[in-house]
Design a protein around this motif. Structure first.
Motif, mmCIF file in Angstrom:
data_model
loop_
_atom_site.group_PDB
_atom_site.id
_atom_site.type_symbol
_atom_site.label_atom_id
_atom_site.label_comp_id
_atom_site.label_asym_id
_atom_site.label_seq_id
_atom_site.Cartn_x
_atom_site.Cartn_y
_atom_site.Cartn_z
ATOM 1 N N LYS A 283 37.680 19.037 15.040
ATOM 2 C CA LYS A 283 38.696 19.115 16.099
ATOM 3 C C LYS A 283 40.006 18.466 15.635
ATOM 4 C CE LYS A 283 39.349 18.316 21.000
ATOM 5 N NZ LYS A 283 38.742 17.935 22.246
ATOM 6 N N GLU A 284 39.913 17.323 14.966
ATOM 7 C CA GLU A 284 41.111 16.662 14.450
ATOM 8 C C GLU A 284 41.773 17.509 13.369
ATOM 9 O OE1 GLU A 284 40.042 11.933 14.823
ATOM 10 O OE2 GLU A 284 38.980 13.133 13.325
ATOM 11 N N GLU B 212 41.673 20.827 13.126
ATOM 12 C CA GLU B 212 42.320 21.955 13.805
ATOM 13 C C GLU B 212 43.645 21.525 14.421
ATOM 14 O OE1 GLU B 212 39.541 23.633 16.585
ATOM 15 O OE2 GLU B 212 38.078 24.059 15.022
ATOM 16 N N ARG B 213 43.679 20.325 15.034
ATOM 17 C CA ARG B 213 44.911 19.811 15.641
ATOM 18 C C ARG B 213 45.959 19.578 14.561
ATOM 19 N NH1 ARG B 213 47.532 15.509 15.811
ATOM 20 N NH2 ARG B 213 45.923 14.249 14.851
ATOM 21 N N ALA B 214 45.553 18.986 13.427
ATOM 22 C CA ALA B 214 46.488 18.718 12.336
ATOM 23 C C ALA B 214 47.081 20.012 11.795
ATOM 24 C CB ALA B 214 45.786 17.939 11.216
ATOM 25 N N ALA C 255 47.370 22.922 13.331
ATOM 26 C CA ALA C 255 48.268 23.503 14.340
ATOM 27 C C ALA C 255 49.612 22.776 14.365
ATOM 28 C CB ALA C 255 47.614 23.453 15.717
ATOM 29 N N GLU C 256 49.567 21.461 14.284
ATOM 30 C CA GLU C 256 50.794 20.650 14.304
ATOM 31 C C GLU C 256 51.640 20.914 13.054
ATOM 32 O OE1 GLU C 256 53.097 17.872 16.399
ATOM 33 O OE2 GLU C 256 51.137 18.618 17.015
ATOM 34 N N GLU D 85 53.221 24.339 13.327
ATOM 35 C CA GLU D 85 54.354 24.307 14.264
ATOM 36 C C GLU D 85 55.574 23.696 13.580
ATOM 37 O OE1 GLU D 85 55.652 22.661 18.656
ATOM 38 O OE2 GLU D 85 53.585 22.411 18.002
ATOM 39 N N ASN E 210 52.125 11.882 11.804
ATOM 40 C CA ASN E 210 51.595 12.053 13.159
ATOM 41 C C ASN E 210 50.636 13.236 13.245
ATOM 42 O OD1 ASN E 210 52.791 9.849 14.552
ATOM 43 N ND2 ASN E 210 54.739 10.937 14.575
ATOM 44 N N SER E 211 50.918 14.293 12.503
ATOM 45 C CA SER E 211 50.061 15.474 12.529
ATOM 46 C C SER E 211 48.656 15.184 12.036
ATOM 47 C CB SER E 211 50.654 16.590 11.659
ATOM 48 O OG SER E 211 51.878 17.024 12.184
ATOM 49 N N GLY F 89 47.266 12.139 12.110
ATOM 50 C CA GLY F 89 46.691 10.982 12.784
ATOM 51 C C GLY F 89 47.131 9.621 12.284
#
Length: 69
Positions: free
Chosen positions: A5-6, A8-10, A12-13, A16, A33-34, A36
């Motif tokens: 999950k982390e 996937e978030r990284a 996506a960030e 973007e 930040n992307s 963590g």
């Protein structure tokens, strides 16, 4: 180790950010930040070191189905 999950978030960030969404923000802050890494209250060299380590962890992450040595 970073969770799926982390990760996937990284991803996506970072994708973007590649669109120019963070044009007026320091790129190291965006990348940190992307993935963590907290940047507030730290010296730049601390942020750089933590960011490099976190990126290495992402790259060195076992792939699905891959055996861990």
């Amino acid at each position: 180790m970073i969770s799926d999950k982390e990760l996937e978030r990284a991803v996506a960030e970072l994708r973007e950010a590649s669109t120019g969404a963070y044009r007026h923000v320091d790129s190291l802050d965006v990348i940190a930040n992307s993935i963590g890494v907290e940047v507030d209250g730290k010296f730049i060299h601390e942020v750089e070191n933590e960011t490099y380590a976190a990126l290495a962890d992402l790259i060195d992450r076992p792939m699905c189905g891959e055996e861990i040595e």
